[in-house]
Motif scaffolding. Sequence first.
Motif, PDB file in Angstrom:
ATOM      1  N   ALA A  51       0.429  -0.987   0.342  1.00 27.91           N
ATOM      2  CA  ALA A  51       0.325   0.029  -0.028  1.00 27.91           C
ATOM      3  C   ALA A  51       0.762   1.303  -0.077  1.00 27.91           C
ATOM      4  CB  ALA A  51      -1.141  -0.035   1.219  1.00 27.91           C
ATOM      5  N   SER A  52       2.046   0.833   0.179  1.00 25.11           N
ATOM      6  CA  SER A  52       3.118   2.526   0.010  1.00 25.11           C
ATOM      7  C   SER A  52       3.369   2.699  -0.826  1.00 25.11           C
ATOM      8  CB  SER A  52       4.545   1.883   1.060  1.00 25.11           C
ATOM      9  OG  SER A  52       5.100   0.942   0.405  1.00 25.11           O
ATOM     10  N   GLY A  53       3.816   4.616  -1.217  1.00 19.81           N
ATOM     11  CA  GLY A  53       4.379   4.911  -2.185  1.00 19.81           C
ATOM     12  C   GLY A  53       2.502   5.725  -2.743  1.00 19.81           C
ATOM     13  N   GLU A  54       3.309   6.457  -4.015  1.00 21.39           N
ATOM     14  CA  GLU A  54       1.906   7.368  -4.479  1.00 21.39           C
ATOM     15  C   GLU A  54       1.442   6.941  -6.115  1.00 21.39           C
ATOM     16  OE1 GLU A  54       4.746  10.390  -4.394  1.00 21.39           O
ATOM     17  OE2 GLU A  54       4.021  11.158  -2.321  1.00 21.39           O
ATOM     18  N   ALA A  55       0.177   7.138  -5.907  1.00 16.39           N
ATOM     19  CA  ALA A  55      -0.091   6.714  -7.461  1.00 16.39           C
ATOM     20  C   ALA A  55       0.635   7.106  -8.947  1.00 16.39           C
ATOM     21  CB  ALA A  55      -1.622   6.522  -7.366  1.00 16.39           C
ATOM     22  N   ILE A  56       1.438   6.768  -9.309  1.00 15.79           N
ATOM     23  CA  ILE A  56       1.566   7.496 -10.527  1.00 15.79           C
ATOM     24  C   ILE A  56       1.452   8.196 -11.270  1.00 15.79           C
ATOM     25  CG2 ILE A  56       3.759   6.898 -12.230  1.00 15.79           C
ATOM     26  CD1 ILE A  56       4.701   5.925 -10.417  1.00 15.79           C
ATOM     27  N   TRP A  57       0.084   7.479 -11.808  1.00 23.36           N
ATOM     28  CA  TRP A  57      -0.573   8.300 -12.570  1.00 23.36           C
ATOM     29  C   TRP A  57      -1.966   8.822 -11.628  1.00 23.36           C
ATOM     30  CZ3 TRP A  57       2.119   4.622 -14.461  1.00 23.36           C
ATOM     31  CH2 TRP A  57       3.494   4.978 -15.749  1.00 23.36           C
ATOM     32  N   GLY A  58      -2.056   9.307 -10.697  1.00 20.71           N
ATOM     33  CA  GLY A  58      -3.323   8.916  -9.865  1.00 20.71           C
ATOM     34  C   GLY A  58      -4.454   8.147 -10.382  1.00 20.71           C
ATOM     35  N   GLU A  59      -5.754   8.192 -10.185  1.00 22.29           N
ATOM     36  CA  GLU A  59      -6.769   7.206 -10.252  1.00 22.29           C
ATOM     37  C   GLU A  59      -6.566   6.224 -11.457  1.00 22.29           C
ATOM     38  OE1 GLU A  59     -10.536   9.086  -8.983  1.00 22.29           O
ATOM     39  OE2 GLU A  59      -9.989   8.997  -6.982  1.00 22.29           O
ATOM     40  N   GLN A  60      -5.634   6.835 -12.613  1.00 14.37           N
ATOM     41  CA  GLN A  60      -5.734   6.396 -13.810  1.00 14.37           C
ATOM     42  C   GLN A  60      -5.265   5.020 -14.116  1.00 14.37           C
ATOM     43  OE1 GLN A  60      -3.656   8.974 -16.378  1.00 14.37           O
ATOM     44  NE2 GLN A  60      -4.474   8.004 -18.177  1.00 14.37           N
ATOM     45  N   ILE A  94       8.354  10.075 -19.660  1.00 15.26           N
ATOM     46  CA  ILE A  94       7.630   9.762 -17.989  1.00 15.26           C
ATOM     47  C   ILE A  94       7.752  10.445 -16.771  1.00 15.26           C
ATOM     48  CG2 ILE A  94       9.770   8.654 -17.016  1.00 15.26           C
ATOM     49  CD1 ILE A  94       6.473   7.416 -16.398  1.00 15.26           C
ATOM     50  N   VAL A  95       8.787  11.825 -16.787  1.00 15.72           N
ATOM     51  CA  VAL A  95       9.075  12.760 -16.526  1.00 15.72           C
ATOM     52  C   VAL A  95       8.025  13.808 -15.521  1.00 15.72           C
ATOM     53  CG1 VAL A  95      10.147  14.872 -15.539  1.00 15.72           C
ATOM     54  CG2 VAL A  95      11.627  12.927 -16.627  1.00 15.72           C
ATOM     55  N   ASN A  96       6.894  13.827 -17.266  1.00 14.42           N
ATOM     56  CA  ASN A  96       5.742  14.308 -17.307  1.00 14.42           C
ATOM     57  C   ASN A  96       4.563  13.973 -17.263  1.00 14.42           C
ATOM     58  OD1 ASN A  96       5.715  13.808 -20.209  1.00 14.42           O
ATOM     59  ND2 ASN A  96       5.783  15.869 -20.872  1.00 14.42           N
ATOM     60  N   ARG A  97       4.971  12.724 -17.719  1.00 18.85           N
ATOM     61  CA  ARG A  97       3.586  11.708 -17.423  1.00 18.85           C
ATOM     62  C   ARG A  97       2.593  11.325 -18.884  1.00 18.85           C
ATOM     63  NH1 ARG A  97       6.712  10.450 -13.219  1.00 18.85           N
ATOM     64  NH2 ARG A  97       6.369  10.105 -11.031  1.00 18.85           N
ATOM     65  N   ASN A 130       0.166   0.864 -19.520  1.00 22.13           N
ATOM     66  CA  ASN A 130      -1.257  -0.052 -18.903  1.00 22.13           C
ATOM     67  C   ASN A 130      -0.897  -0.604 -17.848  1.00 22.13           C
ATOM     68  OD1 ASN A 130      -2.808   0.357 -21.281  1.00 22.13           O
ATOM     69  ND2 ASN A 130      -0.845  -0.317 -22.642  1.00 22.13           N
ATOM     70  N   ASP A 131      -2.496  -1.007 -17.506  1.00 19.20           N
ATOM     71  CA  ASP A 131      -2.740  -1.800 -15.828  1.00 19.20           C
ATOM     72  C   ASP A 131      -2.221  -3.355 -16.121  1.00 19.20           C
ATOM     73  OD1 ASP A 131      -2.840  -0.155 -13.858  1.00 19.20           O
ATOM     74  OD2 ASP A 131      -4.942   0.235 -13.618  1.00 19.20           O
ATOM     75  N   ILE A 132      -2.185  -4.438 -15.746  1.00 19.07           N
ATOM     76  CA  ILE A 132      -2.129  -5.230 -16.114  1.00 19.07           C
ATOM     77  C   ILE A 132      -3.741  -6.433 -15.670  1.00 19.07           C
ATOM     78  CG2 ILE A 132      -1.386  -7.810 -14.679  1.00 19.07           C
ATOM     79  CD1 ILE A 132       0.627  -6.555 -13.229  1.00 19.07           C
ATOM     80  N   GLN A 133      -3.637  -6.693 -16.881  1.00 11.92           N
ATOM     81  CA  GLN A 133      -5.335  -7.586 -16.993  1.00 11.92           C
ATOM     82  C   GLN A 133      -5.545  -9.482 -16.978  1.00 11.92           C
ATOM     83  OE1 GLN A 133      -6.354  -5.849 -21.046  1.00 11.92           O
ATOM     84  NE2 GLN A 133      -7.380  -5.000 -20.227  1.00 11.92           N
ATOM     85  N   GLN A 134      -5.962  -9.335 -16.206  1.00 10.26           N
ATOM     86  CA  GLN A 134      -5.931 -11.112 -15.320  1.00 10.26           C
ATOM     87  C   GLN A 134      -6.575 -11.205 -17.339  1.00 10.26           C
ATOM     88  OE1 GLN A 134      -8.527 -12.124 -12.571  1.00 10.26           O
ATOM     89  NE2 GLN A 134      -8.640 -14.052 -13.475  1.00 10.26           N
ATOM     90  N   ILE A 135      -6.420 -12.575 -18.067  1.00 13.20           N
ATOM     91  CA  ILE A 135      -6.748 -12.890 -19.659  1.00 13.20           C
ATOM     92  C   ILE A 135      -7.681 -14.096 -19.192  1.00 13.20           C
ATOM     93  CG2 ILE A 135      -5.916 -11.484 -20.555  1.00 13.20           C
ATOM     94  CD1 ILE A 135      -3.135 -13.831 -21.047  1.00 13.20           C
TER      95      ILE A 135
END
Length: 483
Positions: free
Chosen positions: A304-313, A469-472, A477-482
């Motif tokens: 749970a630690s850290g910060e969301a890299i792209w927010g809720e996206q 990546i600096v300016n995001r 992509n997120d990981i998708q279950q297939i």
Amino acid sequence: MQPDRKFATGRSALLAAALLCLLLAIAAFIPLKPASALTPDTLQTRMLERRATEAAIWGMPLANFDAMRQAYFRDAGANYNDIMYWSRPSDWKNQTTTPNHSTIYVMLFVNLKDGPVVVDIPATADAGLYGALLDSWTIPLINVGSMGQDKGKGARYLLLPPGYQGDVPGGYIPVQSTTYNNYSLLRVITKTTEAADLAAGVDYLKRLKAYPLANAGAPVANRYLDMADKVYDGITPFDGRLFDSIARMVAEEPVQPRDLSIMGQFKALQIGKGLDFKPDAQRQQLLGNAASEAHTYLKEGYAASGEAIWGEQRQWRSLAARNVSYGTKLTFVDPDKGLYLDDRAFAWFAMFGPIVPPGPHVYMKSYTTDQGIRLDGSRTYKLTIPANAPVRDFWAVDVYDANTAGFIREAKVVGLDSYNQQMRTNSDGSVDLYLGPKPPEGLEHNWISTRAGQPFFTLFRIYGPTEGIVNRSWVLNDIQQID
């Protein structure tokens, strides 16, 4: 004459309410069972359980260090100042916390009890070198190599023991340590992972030297120990041995001013200066239970630690919050707020060998699918790396056992990276990676192996980050279950 039914029902309700109020009023005057009613043995056990769990959290950096040091002695057959390395990118046999499979790793451990030690970093040429000299709390003291103090030109760094008052000869970069035990994790970044480039990287690292300053006039030749085909068990065990490591490290190292009150508490566990840590069978069981509880807490805390890299996206998170990493230079000490004990423990449960931030890389982690469901080694997942990844050096994806934060034991493939020329690339330049217990048919070169029934997480690394990546503006992509 029969009474009115509604009236009777209402009266019953009023009586019940009154009775409840009376009982509550009486209860308010009945004291809870006082702590003094607990037996002395119960009080002592509860106190020891609390302090043991807190000791595990407080001592996580020391335990991590000691686990690696003991493996250095035991598995590599090394002595202080020996140069241990992996002559090719690591497989599962490198059992450290979240190692990168894509680089040549170099490690050495030094001890300053007998005086300063020289770490001679050679100038870089075809290969890059990233790393730092660290104390036994895993605090990076100084960066070395391509983005270090020497800027890739090479230098002789002089590690000074705690309280050192002697002279520093000319020609050295002094590095003051507050601990006697220190280590370094260096990453040799080759142009490719082809045999010729790896061999050149090994030739380069064999120019690295470590020796006591007292022997600088005629230093003994270093030993270079290759761990590529050996199991290196450097991960902290979460049982009674955890406290053996903490007690050993406390005995060897100076007590930091920030820890004086903590050491007063841990005296009850027989951990401290001048104390003989020899728990009996009953105490061993208590310590084992505390280690197990701390383990669960640290696993969940790191997830749970850290910060969301792209927010809720997206689900991807940084490895730690910026205020406790960049803000404290990974000391986890904020002079105005105190010591971030939990954040420090989360970090060194799952990592080691950091560089003084900011480093030449971007790391991010994910424990979940795009739907927020935890990753399970029984399932198969897909991760699509978009085209034009913002990297100068390479990107890499590695998979780790969520219980140990190390590579999954016996894993056939621990990670994939942009060095790999066998991966199938999509027509738009993106790459689909598959994570699961078995490779999809025909996509074996795009597969990272997991183990059925075992929770895991993944890290995505960028070495040599560029503007995307600096300016995001580039979004992973997120990981998708297939399945």
